[in-house]
Design an enzyme around this catalytic site. Structure first.
Site, mmCIF file in Angstrom:
data_model
loop_
_atom_site.group_PDB
_atom_site.id
_atom_site.type_symbol
_atom_site.label_atom_id
_atom_site.label_comp_id
_atom_site.label_asym_id
_atom_site.label_seq_id
_atom_site.Cartn_x
_atom_site.Cartn_y
_atom_site.Cartn_z
ATOM 1 N N ARG A 59 0.833 -1.196 0.000
ATOM 2 C CA ARG A 59 0.000 0.000 0.000
ATOM 3 C C ARG A 59 0.867 1.246 0.000
ATOM 4 O O ARG A 59 2.024 1.220 0.370
ATOM 5 C CB ARG A 59 -0.898 0.018 1.242
ATOM 6 C CG ARG A 59 -2.028 -0.984 1.177
ATOM 7 C CD ARG A 59 -2.850 -0.967 2.436
ATOM 8 N NE ARG A 59 -3.388 0.351 2.720
ATOM 9 C CZ ARG A 59 -3.034 1.094 3.768
ATOM 10 N NH1 ARG A 59 -2.153 0.663 4.640
ATOM 11 N NH2 ARG A 59 -3.592 2.269 3.954
ATOM 12 N N LYS A 118 3.745 -7.604 12.010
ATOM 13 C CA LYS A 118 2.999 -7.794 10.762
ATOM 14 C C LYS A 118 3.184 -9.201 10.206
ATOM 15 O O LYS A 118 4.293 -9.618 9.887
ATOM 16 C CB LYS A 118 3.454 -6.749 9.737
ATOM 17 C CG LYS A 118 2.701 -6.827 8.429
ATOM 18 C CD LYS A 118 2.842 -5.548 7.640
ATOM 19 C CE LYS A 118 2.293 -5.704 6.234
ATOM 20 N NZ LYS A 118 2.104 -4.411 5.582
ATOM 21 N N ARG A 250 -0.488 4.163 14.168
ATOM 22 C CA ARG A 250 0.387 3.207 14.860
ATOM 23 C C ARG A 250 0.122 3.298 16.366
ATOM 24 O O ARG A 250 -0.252 4.356 16.873
ATOM 25 C CB ARG A 250 1.856 3.455 14.537
ATOM 26 C CG ARG A 250 2.351 4.795 14.953
ATOM 27 C CD ARG A 250 3.775 5.044 14.438
ATOM 28 N NE ARG A 250 4.062 6.469 14.449
ATOM 29 C CZ ARG A 250 4.422 7.156 15.521
ATOM 30 N NH1 ARG A 250 4.551 6.566 16.677
ATOM 31 N NH2 ARG A 250 4.658 8.455 15.461
HETATM 32 C C1 BTN Z 1 0.907 -4.073 2.268
HETATM 33 O O1 BTN Z 1 1.281 -4.650 3.298
HETATM 34 O O2 BTN Z 1 1.075 -2.849 2.110
HETATM 35 C C2 BTN Z 1 0.245 -4.886 1.194
HETATM 36 C C3 BTN Z 1 1.120 -6.020 0.727
HETATM 37 C C4 BTN Z 1 0.461 -6.804 -0.374
HETATM 38 C C5 BTN Z 1 1.416 -7.796 -0.990
HETATM 39 C C6 BTN Z 1 0.735 -8.714 -1.973
HETATM 40 S S1 BTN Z 1 1.778 -10.018 -2.509
HETATM 41 C C7 BTN Z 1 0.632 -10.462 -3.762
HETATM 42 C C8 BTN Z 1 0.097 -9.162 -4.326
HETATM 43 N N1 BTN Z 1 0.949 -8.655 -5.392
HETATM 44 C C9 BTN Z 1 1.555 -7.507 -5.047
HETATM 45 O O3 BTN Z 1 2.356 -6.880 -5.769
HETATM 46 N N2 BTN Z 1 1.160 -7.131 -3.825
HETATM 47 C C10 BTN Z 1 0.218 -8.069 -3.237
#
Ligand code: BTN
Length: 253
Positions: A59, A118, A250
């Protein structure tokens, strides 16, 4: 790596006609790939798993790194038409947490947490497809779940991994555990929105009743998610519903 693609397909296809499962040894990002396909008019329901991503995204423009075998990485793409999109990422989090383990908590808006670390993240994107005037939306729900210990460098919170809870669970088993429930949750969300997920989110809310700081500097106490999925923060200026995905929150330690 052996993936239970057929078992996932069998569990999901009765809910989602036309559904397919695809496994790629490598891709830039499963989200990027499904977004490219949707923009090119391919809007069928599909679950795309990658064994490796060369440009995984998180994100707010962040990158998402994992070594092969260290994380489950997949995106589920499907046409979706809820009356209201708010709270979608929270509903996805609820479904994943409930499918994984009772100890998995949620950190608003869409991180999976284990004991304040996380465990996984969710990246939801949408594309429009179809004729102008009759456009429909295609949702791409990207999920990354840490399976094994990984390098924590550059991460704002130290990571957790699924092996802490489910030592025998590999990427394929984790996928089979979460995929059918995720599809059910998305269809329920399309029907009824976030409201049915509110109590379930709040039961797993890692921030509940804790002092928090927002990225705009506001301090307060978190009071769970509202009916529309906003984070309610009790501040000196009153109860503030936080909806912007640009505001991060947070725990204050
Ligand atoms: C976050 O923590 O900010 C979101 C992470 C999301 C990761 C997943 S892995 C599969 C899919 N493809 C990506 O490029 N991102 C999501």
């Amino acid at each position: 790596m052996k993936w239970p693609a057929e078992a996932v397909w069998e569990a999901v296809v009765p809910l989602l006609p036309g559904f397919t499962v695809e496994v790629l040894p490598q891709v830039d990002s499963t989200n990027s790939e499904l977004m490219r396909r949707a923009r090119a008019g391919q809007a069928e329901p599909v679950l795309l798993v990658a064994e490796q991503q060369t440009a995984g995204r998180g994100r707010m423009g962040r990158t998402w790194h994992a070594q092969p075998g260290d994380a489950l990485m997949f995106s589920l793409g499907l046409p979706l038409a809820p009356a209201d999109w708010s709270g979608l990422s929270l509903a996805v989090g609820v479904s994943l947490a409930e499918s994984l383990h009772p100890a998995v908590q949620l950190k608003w808006p869409n991180d999976l947490w284990l004991q304040d670390r996380k465990l996984g993240g969710i990246l939801i994107e949408t594309a429009s497809f179809g004729q102008s005037g009759q456009e429909q939306r295609y949702a791409v729900v990207g999920v990354g779940i840490n399976l094994a210990a990984r390098d924590a460098a550059g991460l704002s919170t130290p990571p957790a991994w699924l092996a802490e809870l489910l030592p025998q669970c590999d990427a394929g088993q984790a996928l089979l555990r979460v995929a059918p429930g995720l599809v059910q949750a998305l269809l329920a969300f399309q029907e009824s929105g976030f409201a049915p997920f509110q109590v379930r989110f709040n039961a797993r809310d890692a921030l509940r009743d804790r002092p928090v700081v927002l990225s705009d500097g506001t301090a307060g106490t978190a009071h769970g998610a509202s009916e529309s999925g906003a984070l309610l923060v009790h501040t000196p200026g009153g109860m503030k519903p936080i909806t912007s995905s640009e505001v991060s929150v947070r725990p204050r330690r």
